[in-house]
Every structure is written in C-alpha cells, then in structure tokens.
Design a protein around this motif. Structure first.
Motif, PDB file in Angstrom:
ATOM      1  N   LEU A  23      46.587  47.893  32.903  1.00 29.06           N
ATOM      2  CA  LEU A  23      46.397  46.489  32.558  1.00 29.06           C
ATOM      3  C   LEU A  23      46.360  46.388  31.042  1.00 29.06           C
ATOM      4  CD1 LEU A  23      45.655  43.538  33.402  1.00 29.06           C
ATOM      5  CD2 LEU A  23      43.259  44.257  33.296  1.00 29.06           C
ATOM      6  N   SER A  24      47.261  45.619  30.451  1.00 28.84           N
ATOM      7  CA  SER A  24      47.365  45.561  28.996  1.00 28.84           C
ATOM      8  C   SER A  24      46.718  44.326  28.391  1.00 28.84           C
ATOM      9  CB  SER A  24      48.842  45.595  28.578  1.00 28.84           C
ATOM     10  OG  SER A  24      49.405  46.852  28.890  1.00 28.84           O
ATOM     11  N   SER A  25      46.320  43.381  29.214  1.00 30.21           N
ATOM     12  CA  SER A  25      45.827  42.111  28.678  1.00 30.21           C
ATOM     13  C   SER A  25      44.308  42.014  28.634  1.00 30.21           C
ATOM     14  CB  SER A  25      46.387  40.952  29.505  1.00 30.21           C
ATOM     15  OG  SER A  25      46.087  41.155  30.882  1.00 30.21           O
ATOM     16  N   GLY A  26      43.590  43.083  28.921  1.00 31.35           N
ATOM     17  CA  GLY A  26      42.134  43.022  28.868  1.00 31.35           C
ATOM     18  C   GLY A  26      41.542  42.645  30.211  1.00 31.35           C
ATOM     19  N   HIS A  27      40.302  43.065  30.420  1.00 30.64           N
ATOM     20  CA  HIS A  27      39.643  42.843  31.708  1.00 30.64           C
ATOM     21  C   HIS A  27      38.938  41.487  31.739  1.00 30.64           C
ATOM     22  CE1 HIS A  27      40.347  46.950  33.134  1.00 30.64           C
ATOM     23  NE2 HIS A  27      40.169  47.312  31.877  1.00 30.64           N
ATOM     24  N   GLY A  28      38.622  41.055  32.940  1.00 27.34           N
ATOM     25  CA  GLY A  28      37.950  39.768  33.126  1.00 27.34           C
ATOM     26  C   GLY A  28      38.902  38.725  33.672  1.00 27.34           C
ATOM     27  N   ARG A  29      38.324  37.652  34.203  1.00 30.83           N
ATOM     28  CA  ARG A  29      39.145  36.578  34.782  1.00 30.83           C
ATOM     29  C   ARG A  29      39.922  35.868  33.687  1.00 30.83           C
ATOM     30  NH1 ARG A  29      34.578  36.678  37.901  1.00 30.83           N
ATOM     31  NH2 ARG A  29      34.916  36.666  40.165  1.00 30.83           N
ATOM     32  N   CYS A  30      41.198  35.604  33.982  1.00 29.02           N
ATOM     33  CA  CYS A  30      42.049  34.898  33.026  1.00 29.02           C
ATOM     34  C   CYS A  30      43.205  34.263  33.788  1.00 29.02           C
ATOM     35  CB  CYS A  30      42.571  35.849  31.950  1.00 29.02           C
ATOM     36  SG  CYS A  30      43.456  37.285  32.592  1.00 29.02           S
TER      37      CYS A  30
END
Length: 495
Positions: free
Chosen positions: A34-41
C-alpha cells in the motif's frame, strides 16, 4: 488449474516487456505494498513492482488478451484470482520498464480506501505466484539501483514525504529534483579527472608520454575544489536545522511566565501554569509551524538554586537544553526590573541566573507581565534599555493581555528564518549530518594532497582517491572503471 489459467492466459512473447533489467534487478522478486498510507481514505493506491507485475495485472484485472496501454488509467473490476470474487472496482495503470518509478515493470491499483477493501486486495496479491510484500523503502531502493534516483535524491524524497512545513517541503523538493546531487556529482567528476591525471603522470611521465603542465592543472583544480567544499561546509547548519526543526528554548527565572508564553505560542494549555514558583520541573516540548518554518519549542524549569533534588535535576536539564538551543527566549518578569537592577544584573551573571544566557547564545530578551507596569516604570525601563549596549532584541509583552505578542512573533519569525535560510535561493545547502561528515573527510583528504604533492606523489594521489571515495559515499556512485575511462579518454598514451 483455473487460477494458473487466469494468470497465464494471453501472455504471448510479443506482449511481454523486452526491457533488459539491470543485473541487480534482473532476478528480483516482485513486490507489492500500500503506497498511499494507512487509515480510511477515499482512494488508496497499491503498487506492484517486478518481473511478475504483468501476471498480477492479468490475474486481478481480467486482462486475458493484451495488456492495457502504458500509463493509461482504466476502470476495471478487481478480483481475487483464487475465487474470482470481485473485491472492488477501481483504476489500474500499467508502467512497463524502464519508464516507471522503480525502473521495473510496475502496476498500480487505485481502489477505495476502506480497510476491508485494502486488506482484501493485498491478500489477493499475496496469493499470486512470485509476489511478496515489500520491505520498508524497497521501491525507492530499486529506483536507486536502477539509476532512476541518486542517493541524495532518495534522501530528498524521504524528506518530502516527512515534510510538515512549507519551508521543509521546498527544501526537500529542491533536493529531490537533483540539484544537490548534481553539485556533488560535479565535484566528484572534477576530482576523478584530477586523480586520473595524477595517476597517469605517475605511470607514464618517465616515458615522456604525458604533456607538460598536467600536475599544475591538478594543483589548481584541487585548490579550487577544496575552497568550494569548505565554503559549502560553512553554512551554519541551515539545511540540517530546517530539516529537523529549529531548537527554541524558553528559559529564565521562576515565575517569569515561561509556561504562559509556551501556551500562547502553541495556542493550547501544553504546560501547567500556577503562581507557585518552580511549577515546571521537567522539559515540556511541542512542535510548531512558525510561518512555514519548523520549530521545536521547549519550556524549562526556572533557573534558581534549590535544595529540592527534583527541582535541581530540572534546572540541570534546563541549562543543558540552553546549551543545545539554536535560539533561547530569555523570559524576565518586567515588574522586577527597576532601572538600577537591570544595570546591575547584566554584567554580573550570578545576580540573576537567566541573564547569563544573554552572554554567549543567540537569544531574544522577553520582558513579560507588561500589564503590571505603571506608565512611569515603563518609561524608566525603556530609557534604561536604550542605554545598555550589547543587548539582544528586546520585546515587552503580556501573556495575560496579549500586549506586544504580535510584534514579538514577528521578531521570532525573523530570527527563525535567519537560522534556516531561504531554501529556494542560493546554492543548495547541506541537509544531512552524513553529508557533512563525508565532506569534512573529503576536505581533509584534499589537504593531504597539498601536503604531499612535492614530497610523495603516490601519497598525494591517495589523498585525491580518498576524496573521491568520500564524495561517492554521498552520491552512491564511485568506481575504479570511471578513473580508467578518464585516463584513456584524456590521454593518448603512446602516441
């Protein structure tokens, strides 16, 4: 069987990438993360890189014939290759080597950013033969190994990802663009040429195959490079300070209003405030964005002699922080400063412990509790301050009524900006402690050349070789073959 058919269908030789990977990457695993960072988005980006990227794209996006056009976003159903269950609908992009971030075949899945969707897609990728989860920084490491990024550009990329203020972003972007790397590479190229010329002189001068004046040109080049590197090192650590944050310490006597000033600056009750002297016993830290510049602000224990063991430790820590500070805000209770007292404490550092901070550190003198001063005392204090030479910038403020705070913030911002410099103007600055260490070794090695030039040319050449190695450790590029290439390009040996 169904799984292998889905992964292999349509994979004709003509449609596979024919790019020959660098030797270091030719047998590399295919990685994903995952390249966009963790957490809901709203949107999450999952990246795949390596020789099996095309297989992953076929398995999970249903391309049974031809692969999609390069760098073109297509809306597809993302499926689990084991069960063929649809996991999500999203965009897929295909980046055939070498025109990708890592220099390898790469795929990006742009999916919805809910944790369940991301987890399902990552688990599905893990089931594809030849794929494994990426290690930290592995995509960028592959970009470096493929020659897509130099080492200083890699560091700039890392700084850009972690930038929290506008000035940090500007500096990191400038470094990532390669400007700093190009400066070091230019120095490295010039040194390699010097080394090639010295070694050619050692090996071939007795046969009169080397033209006259070669060593004189090397002397000039080495001297010029040494001067440039030493100027570069005399930057007062602006780039490193901007990267890590300016250390600003609030110090002074007890009950001067240090914690109140901290709370005003960070606009929240970060420190306990009470009328009891010695309330703050330890260092209280908070990070600030001061007009685009990063500041690490520390409130410290009041400076005084105490029989309390805990408070004495707090005072020791406070003095230690002041020694480490880039800028000290010396807070004084202005109500305790009649004219005769101010004049007496400045030369005598023992009379008021906080004033000793003014003698050898970059600081601002903050006279707090202005709201308690009668007008006559204000005028008297102002007259006294005008008559004292050698004082740093002085600001009269009140944390209670906010008087003078705007003017104080203007002076504070100007001081911090001076400490960091403008990342967009002038020559690129040092941003890493390791750069400084290698450049210092490089300058010392060039001094070795100067020292042995007339007595032992082999030792002098070793100094240049050490300098080249030191610069190569910054850029990540150094090799003996480059020296040999220069020798045979610059000299017609045996003509």
């Amino acid at each position: 069987d169904h799984f292998m058919h889905a992964c292999n269908s349509g994979s004709s030789i003509s449609e596979r990438s024919v790019f020959l990977s660098p030797p270091a990457l030719a047998d590399a695993d295919t990685i994903f993360a995952l390249s966009s960072g963790h957490g809901r988005c709203g949107v999450a980006v999952v990246r795949v890189s390596g020789p099996a990227s095309a297989t992953a794209l076929r398995c999970m996006a249903g391309f049974t014939q031809r692969l999609p056009p390069p760098r073109t976003a297509l809306l597809r159903s993302i499926t689990d290759p084991r069960s063929t269950e649809v996991l999500d609908r999203g965009l897929v992009l295909w980046f055939p080597a070498p025109r990708s971030f890592s220099g390898e075949d790469s795929v990006e899945f742009h999916i919805h950013g809910g944790p369940a969707v991301v987890t399902a897609v990552l688990q599905a990728l893990g089931s594809v033969p030849g794929l494994r989860p990426a290690e930290a920084g592995e995509f960028t490491r592959r970009a470096f190994q493929a020659g897509k990024l130099g080492l200083t550009e890699v560091e700039g990329l890392g700084d850009l990802i972690h930038a929290e203020t506008e000035a940090q972003r500007r500096q990191a972007l400038r470094q990532m663009s390669g400007e700093l790397g190009r400066l070091y590479q230019d120095w490295s190229d010039r040194l390699k040429r010097c080394l090639a010329h010295v070694e050619a002189f050692i090996d071939f001068s007795e046969d009169e195959l080397i033209e006259d004046g070669v060593l004189n040109r090397v002397d000039v080049s080495v001297s010029d490079l040494q001067a440039e590197i030493e100027r570069h090192l005399k930057d007062e650590r602006r780039g490193e300070r901007l990267r890590s944050g300016v250390q600003v310490v609030i110090a002074g006597a007890t009950n001067a209003g240090k914690s109140s000033l901290l709370n005003k600056l960070c606009q929240r009750p970060a420190a306990i405030v009470s009328p009891i002297a010695g309330t703050t016993r330890d260092v209280v830290e908070t990070a600030l964005d001061l007009g685009g510049f990063p500041v690490l602000l520390s409130d410290t224990a009041g400076l005084r002699d105490s029989s309390d063991l805990v408070e004495r430790e707090g005072v020791r820590r406070a003095r230690e922080r002041v020694e480490q500070a880039d800028l000290t805000l010396v807070v004084v209770d202005s109500a305790h400063l009649p004219s005769e007292h101010l004049r007496s404490v400045l030369p005598d550092t023992g009379t008021m412990p906080c004033v000793c901070l003014l003698m050898h550190r970059l600081c601002l003198l903050v006279l707090n509790k202005a709201d308690l001063l009668p007008e006559k005392q204000r005028q008297k204090l102002d007259t006294e301050l005008r008559g004292v030479s050698g004082l740093p910038a002085v600001r009269l403020i009140s944390c209670q009524t906010n008087e003078g705070l705007k003017a104080f913030l203007t002076v504070l911002h100007s001081s911090v900006k001076t400490l960091c410099g403008d990342p967009l103007f002038g020559a690129p600055t040092l941003t890493q402690a390791r750069h400084r260490a290698h450049l210092q070794r490089c300058a010392a090695a060039l001094a070795q050349y100067q020292r042995y030039r007339d007595t032992d040319l082999a030792l002098a050449a070793e100094g240049v070789r050490l300098a080249v190695t030191s610069l190569g450790r910054i850029t990540g590029r150094v090799g003996a073959e480059e020296i040999l290439d220069i020798i045979f390009k610059d000299f017609c040996i045996g003509k």
